[in-house]
Scaffold this motif. Structure first.
Motif, PDB file in Angstrom:
ATOM      1  N   GLY A  32       0.797  -1.221   0.000  1.00 14.59           N
ATOM      2  CA  GLY A  32       0.000   0.000   0.000  1.00 14.59           C
ATOM      3  C   GLY A  32       0.829   1.269   0.000  1.00 14.59           C
ATOM      4  O   GLY A  32       0.292   2.354  -0.204  1.00 14.59           O
ATOM      5  N   ILE A  33       2.143   1.157   0.242  1.00 13.57           N
ATOM      6  CA  ILE A  33       3.004   2.339   0.234  1.00 13.57           C
ATOM      7  C   ILE A  33       2.995   2.911  -1.189  1.00 13.57           C
ATOM      8  O   ILE A  33       3.181   2.182  -2.158  1.00 13.57           O
ATOM      9  CB  ILE A  33       4.454   1.990   0.630  1.00 13.57           C
ATOM     10  CG1 ILE A  33       4.495   1.342   2.008  1.00 13.57           C
ATOM     11  CG2 ILE A  33       5.358   3.204   0.546  1.00 13.57           C
ATOM     12  CD1 ILE A  33       4.362   2.265   3.159  1.00 13.57           C
ATOM     13  N   LEU A  62      -6.848   0.070  -7.757  1.00 14.40           N
ATOM     14  CA  LEU A  62      -6.268   0.349  -6.444  1.00 14.40           C
ATOM     15  C   LEU A  62      -6.473  -0.873  -5.556  1.00 14.40           C
ATOM     16  O   LEU A  62      -7.592  -1.394  -5.447  1.00 14.40           O
ATOM     17  CB  LEU A  62      -6.947   1.559  -5.803  1.00 14.40           C
ATOM     18  CG  LEU A  62      -6.697   2.904  -6.484  1.00 14.40           C
ATOM     19  CD1 LEU A  62      -7.723   3.938  -6.026  1.00 14.40           C
ATOM     20  CD2 LEU A  62      -5.289   3.385  -6.202  1.00 14.40           C
ATOM     21  N   SER A  63      -5.406  -1.333  -4.934  1.00 15.87           N
ATOM     22  CA  SER A  63      -5.516  -2.480  -4.030  1.00 15.87           C
ATOM     23  C   SER A  63      -6.146  -2.030  -2.715  1.00 15.87           C
ATOM     24  O   SER A  63      -6.135  -0.834  -2.384  1.00 15.87           O
ATOM     25  CB  SER A  63      -4.135  -3.073  -3.766  1.00 15.87           C
ATOM     26  OG  SER A  63      -3.403  -2.235  -2.866  1.00 15.87           O
ATOM     27  N   PRO A  64      -6.682  -2.958  -1.950  1.00 21.63           N
ATOM     28  CA  PRO A  64      -7.219  -2.592  -0.626  1.00 21.63           C
ATOM     29  C   PRO A  64      -6.153  -1.914   0.259  1.00 21.63           C
ATOM     30  O   PRO A  64      -6.475  -1.005   1.019  1.00 21.63           O
ATOM     31  CB  PRO A  64      -7.657  -3.928  -0.029  1.00 21.63           C
ATOM     32  CG  PRO A  64      -7.951  -4.788  -1.214  1.00 21.63           C
ATOM     33  CD  PRO A  64      -6.953  -4.361  -2.265  1.00 21.63           C
ATOM     34  N   HIS A  65      -4.897  -2.333   0.127  1.00 25.98           N
ATOM     35  CA  HIS A  65      -3.819  -1.725   0.909  1.00 25.98           C
ATOM     36  C   HIS A  65      -3.577  -0.271   0.484  1.00 25.98           C
ATOM     37  O   HIS A  65      -3.330   0.594   1.328  1.00 25.98           O
ATOM     38  CB  HIS A  65      -2.521  -2.529   0.764  1.00 25.98           C
ATOM     39  CG  HIS A  65      -2.621  -3.914   1.306  1.00 25.98           C
ATOM     40  ND1 HIS A  65      -2.655  -4.191   2.649  1.00 25.98           N
ATOM     41  CD2 HIS A  65      -2.697  -5.109   0.675  1.00 25.98           C
ATOM     42  CE1 HIS A  65      -2.754  -5.497   2.832  1.00 25.98           C
ATOM     43  NE2 HIS A  65      -2.781  -6.078   1.647  1.00 25.98           N
ATOM     44  N   GLN A  66      -3.636  -0.021  -0.810  1.00 24.54           N
ATOM     45  CA  GLN A  66      -3.457   1.347  -1.309  1.00 24.54           C
ATOM     46  C   GLN A  66      -4.615   2.239  -0.849  1.00 24.54           C
ATOM     47  O   GLN A  66      -4.403   3.384  -0.433  1.00 24.54           O
ATOM     48  CB  GLN A  66      -3.335   1.347  -2.835  1.00 24.54           C
ATOM     49  CG  GLN A  66      -2.049   0.726  -3.318  1.00 24.54           C
ATOM     50  CD  GLN A  66      -2.042   0.462  -4.810  1.00 24.54           C
ATOM     51  OE1 GLN A  66      -3.090   0.231  -5.421  1.00 24.54           O
ATOM     52  NE2 GLN A  66      -0.858   0.480  -5.399  1.00 24.54           N
ATOM     53  N   ILE A  67      -5.820   1.719  -0.920  1.00 20.95           N
ATOM     54  CA  ILE A  67      -6.983   2.476  -0.461  1.00 20.95           C
ATOM     55  C   ILE A  67      -6.832   2.803   1.020  1.00 20.95           C
ATOM     56  O   ILE A  67      -7.038   3.942   1.446  1.00 20.95           O
ATOM     57  CB  ILE A  67      -8.286   1.694  -0.738  1.00 20.95           C
ATOM     58  CG1 ILE A  67      -8.515   1.585  -2.256  1.00 20.95           C
ATOM     59  CG2 ILE A  67      -9.486   2.351  -0.051  1.00 20.95           C
ATOM     60  CD1 ILE A  67      -9.594   0.603  -2.660  1.00 20.95           C
ATOM     61  N   GLN A 106     -10.008  11.413  -1.987  1.00 22.00           N
ATOM     62  CA  GLN A 106     -10.959  10.917  -2.988  1.00 22.00           C
ATOM     63  C   GLN A 106     -10.819   9.424  -3.247  1.00 22.00           C
ATOM     64  O   GLN A 106     -11.437   8.896  -4.160  1.00 22.00           O
ATOM     65  CB  GLN A 106     -10.737  11.652  -4.316  1.00 22.00           C
ATOM     66  CG  GLN A 106     -10.970  13.139  -4.275  1.00 22.00           C
ATOM     67  CD  GLN A 106     -10.606  13.774  -5.604  1.00 22.00           C
ATOM     68  OE1 GLN A 106      -9.428  13.985  -5.881  1.00 22.00           O
ATOM     69  NE2 GLN A 106     -11.609  14.071  -6.411  1.00 22.00           N
ATOM     70  N   VAL A 107     -10.017   8.724  -2.452  1.00 21.77           N
ATOM     71  CA  VAL A 107      -9.651   7.351  -2.781  1.00 21.77           C
ATOM     72  C   VAL A 107     -10.856   6.417  -2.890  1.00 21.77           C
ATOM     73  O   VAL A 107     -10.899   5.565  -3.779  1.00 21.77           O
ATOM     74  CB  VAL A 107      -8.584   6.794  -1.809  1.00 21.77           C
ATOM     75  CG1 VAL A 107      -9.147   6.548  -0.422  1.00 21.77           C
ATOM     76  CG2 VAL A 107      -7.923   5.556  -2.381  1.00 21.77           C
TER      77      VAL A 107
END
Length: 140
Positions: A32-33, A62-67, A106-107
């Motif tokens: 997610g970084i 977008l992955s759940p970690h990125q979100i 806005q993610v």
């Protein structure tokens, strides 16, 4: 092997924002970084920026970690961004591409609605006013 689309976008940023220190993050450990941290000379701050390229459809992957990264930081009032290069199917980025900057705030909308989400700013990829983009990263 050609570079990944995000790597090409990173190179374009690096070439066109010479007054910024841009550090590319390649991490499989810290899920997610964001892809890069941009040190802004005018504010002395680091801004995390996730790079995405959309060539099929209008969805931003977008992955759940990125979100989670963007949502958690937005809750704390930390500025984060997602920079998306959108290239319509069958088109060439330099002619038809759009560079769209979204706030980390806005993610959730971006994950749901893709590039139909209203960006903070958007530019034709062949004519990006890089100084304005840098100003937006510093002030938005």
């Amino acid at each position: 092997m050609p570079p990944k689309p995000e790597a090409s976008l990173y190179q374009r940023l690096k070439e066109n924002l010479p007054n910024c220190l841009i550090t590319r993050i390649e991490s499989r450990v810290g899920l997610g970084i964001p892809d890069c941290f941009i040190a802004l000379r005018q504010t002395g701050e680091f801004v995390p920026v996730e790079l995405k390229v959309v060539k099929r459809g209008r969805k931003v992957a977008l992955s759940p970690h990125q979100i989670a990264f963007h949502a958690r930081h937005a809750e704390l009032g930390v500025r984060t961004f997602i920079l998306v290069l959108y290239v319509p199917p069958g088109k060439v980025a330099s002619r038809e591409g759009q560079l769209l900057l979204f706030s980390g705030k806005q993610v959730f909308e971006l994950a749901k609605s893709g590039i139909d989400t209203d960006p903070v700013v958007g530019y034709h990829y062949g004519a990006v006013p890089w100084n304005l983009l840098m100003f937006t990263l510093a002030e938005a």
